[in-house]
Design an enzyme around this catalytic site. Structure first.
Site, short mmCIF file in Angstrom:
data_model
loop_
_atom_site.label_atom_id
_atom_site.label_comp_id
_atom_site.label_asym_id
_atom_site.label_seq_id
_atom_site.Cartn_x
_atom_site.Cartn_y
_atom_site.Cartn_z
N VAL A 1 1.13 40.57 -50.51
CA VAL A 1 0.26 39.94 -49.51
C VAL A 1 1.01 39.57 -48.23
CG1 VAL A 1 -1.42 39.05 -51.18
CG2 VAL A 1 0.52 37.61 -50.49
N TYR B 1 8.25 25.24 -48.96
CA TYR B 1 6.99 25.33 -49.72
C TYR B 1 5.96 24.34 -49.17
CZ TYR B 1 4.01 25.31 -53.93
OH TYR B 1 2.96 25.38 -54.82
P1 NDP Z 1 2.91 31.91 -60.93
O1 NDP Z 1 4.33 31.99 -60.49
O2 NDP Z 1 2.59 31.67 -62.35
O3 NDP Z 1 2.12 33.24 -60.45
C1 NDP Z 1 2.26 33.69 -59.14
C2 NDP Z 1 1.30 34.82 -58.90
O4 NDP Z 1 1.42 35.23 -57.52
C3 NDP Z 1 1.59 36.05 -59.73
O5 NDP Z 1 0.35 36.65 -60.08
C4 NDP Z 1 2.36 36.97 -58.78
O6 NDP Z 1 2.21 38.35 -59.09
C5 NDP Z 1 1.67 36.63 -57.46
N1 NDP Z 1 2.49 36.91 -56.29
C6 NDP Z 1 3.68 36.37 -55.95
N2 NDP Z 1 4.13 36.88 -54.79
C7 NDP Z 1 3.17 37.76 -54.37
C8 NDP Z 1 3.05 38.62 -53.25
N3 NDP Z 1 3.97 38.68 -52.29
N4 NDP Z 1 1.95 39.41 -53.16
C9 NDP Z 1 0.98 39.39 -54.12
N5 NDP Z 1 1.05 38.58 -55.21
C10 NDP Z 1 2.13 37.79 -55.33
O7 NDP Z 1 2.26 30.78 -59.98
P2 NDP Z 1 1.18 29.65 -60.30
O8 NDP Z 1 0.05 30.20 -61.07
O9 NDP Z 1 1.88 28.45 -60.78
O10 NDP Z 1 0.70 29.32 -58.81
C11 NDP Z 1 -0.42 29.93 -58.21
C12 NDP Z 1 -0.66 29.26 -56.86
O11 NDP Z 1 -0.88 27.87 -57.06
C13 NDP Z 1 0.52 29.38 -55.90
O12 NDP Z 1 0.06 29.54 -54.59
C14 NDP Z 1 1.21 28.04 -56.05
O13 NDP Z 1 1.93 27.70 -54.91
C15 NDP Z 1 0.01 27.12 -56.26
N6 NDP Z 1 0.34 25.88 -56.90
C16 NDP Z 1 0.89 25.86 -58.16
C17 NDP Z 1 1.20 24.64 -58.75
C18 NDP Z 1 1.79 24.55 -60.12
O14 NDP Z 1 2.13 23.44 -60.53
N7 NDP Z 1 1.92 25.62 -60.88
C19 NDP Z 1 0.98 23.38 -58.05
C20 NDP Z 1 0.39 23.52 -56.74
C21 NDP Z 1 0.08 24.72 -56.21
P3 NDP Z 1 3.18 39.09 -60.19
O15 NDP Z 1 2.83 38.51 -61.53
O16 NDP Z 1 2.84 40.52 -60.10
O17 NDP Z 1 4.57 38.74 -59.79
#
Ligand code: NDP
Length: 244
Positions: A64, A155
């Site tokens: 993305v 972040y």
């Molecule tokens: P994960 O690390 O578990 O998953 C991240 C996801 O993002 C994966 O599906 C990964 O794909 C995808 N991804 C990463 N980089 C890219 C990229 N450049 N292009 C397309 N896809 C990408 O994260 P979480 O589920 O924990 O977090 C999801 C969202 O929620 C994030 O934005 C995070 O900042 C936000 N968030 C999370 C919190 C938490 O406590 N977990 C708290 C607050 C916000 P792939 O598997 O193929 O690598």
């Protein structure tokens, strides 16, 4: 109910994104999962959506943070699906460190994925969203972007930026019946928090509700916003009270 709608979820292969994709499918929406590297995980989410909820589901690989690649993705999705009604900008990464020691590349990479990634998606998908009767954009921000968090200058800045982007897009697209809202999760049990150098008990102790959240609890907020026609420009904290 989201029957007849198509929801695209970036980062839908794992964690919060996977839970959102499945919750949208449970409401009857067809689902598009966008992922960065793990094709098998993305396909597993699609398979669950198809088998458990009988909806259409397809995975697309796209970084993305790459403006040109997102433009190509939008063209491909338009060709394959005709259009989408719900865009969830969930893909995100962390590269934590104290600001005094943070490397330039770690600042840039986080901004490029978390903030520019959402911009790229909105930039290339909004023509499709505007053509629908009603559409939704849901940006996954973070409580770090609302109150700050030591060790997360990059972040927190990206997630605060996402809130400014959300409110601006909400104003720009309101007349086209596109709502745009943000969700600010607290500590949620995913790979992202498992990789933090702090254990789960310590994280939970900082939460008024005394525990970490589950991806499904964030997904329910996304389903609410996907249905909510009269809510726009808001930030919904799903943080167990950290953000109050
Ligand atoms: P994960 O690390 O578990 O998953 C991240 C996801 O993002 C994966 O599906 C990964 O794909 C995808 N991804 C990463 N980089 C890219 C990229 N450049 N292009 C397309 N896809 C990408 O994260 P979480 O589920 O924990 O977090 C999801 C969202 O929620 C994030 O934005 C995070 O900042 C936000 N968030 C999370 C919190 C938490 O406590 N977990 C708290 C607050 C916000 P792939 O598997 O193929 O690598």
């Amino acid at each position: 109910m989201l029957k007849g709608k198509t929801a695209l979820v970036t980062g839908g292969s794992r964690g919060i994104g996977a839970a959102i994709a499945q919750a949208m499918a449970a409401e009857g929406a067809d689902v598009i999962v966008v992922y960065a590297g793990d094709a098998q995980a993305a396909e597993r989410v699609c398979q669950t959506c198809r088998e458990a909820y009988g909806v259409r589901a397809q995975a697309y690989r796209c970084d993305v943070s790459d403006f040109a690649a997102v433009k190509e993705l939008a063209a491909q999705v338009k060709a394959d699906w005709g259009g989408i009604q719900i865009l969830v900008n969930n893909a995100g990464i962390t590269r934590d460190g104290l600001v005094m020691r943070m490397k330039e590349e770690d600042f840039d990479r986080v901004m490029d994925t978390n903030l520019k990634g959402a911009f790229n998606m909105i930039r290339h998908f909004s023509p499709m969203l505007m053509r629908q009767e009603e559409s939704r954009i849901i940006n996954i921000s973070s409580i770090s972007g609302v109150i700050g968090n030591a060790g997360q200058a990059n972040y927190a800045a990206s997630k605060a930026g996402l809130i400014g982007l959300t409110k601006t897009v909400a104003r720009e697209l309101a007349s086209r019946h596109v709502t745009c809202n943000a969700i600010a999760p607290g500590f949620i049990e995913t790979d992202m928090t498992r990789a933090m150098p702090v254990d789960a008990q310590t994280l939970a102790a900082a939460v008024p509700l005394g525990r970490m959240g589950k991806p499904e609890e964030v997904a329910q907020a996304a389903v609410f916003l996907a249905n909510a026609a009269y809510v726009t420009g808001e930030v919904l904290c799903v943080s167990g009270g950290i953000g109050m």
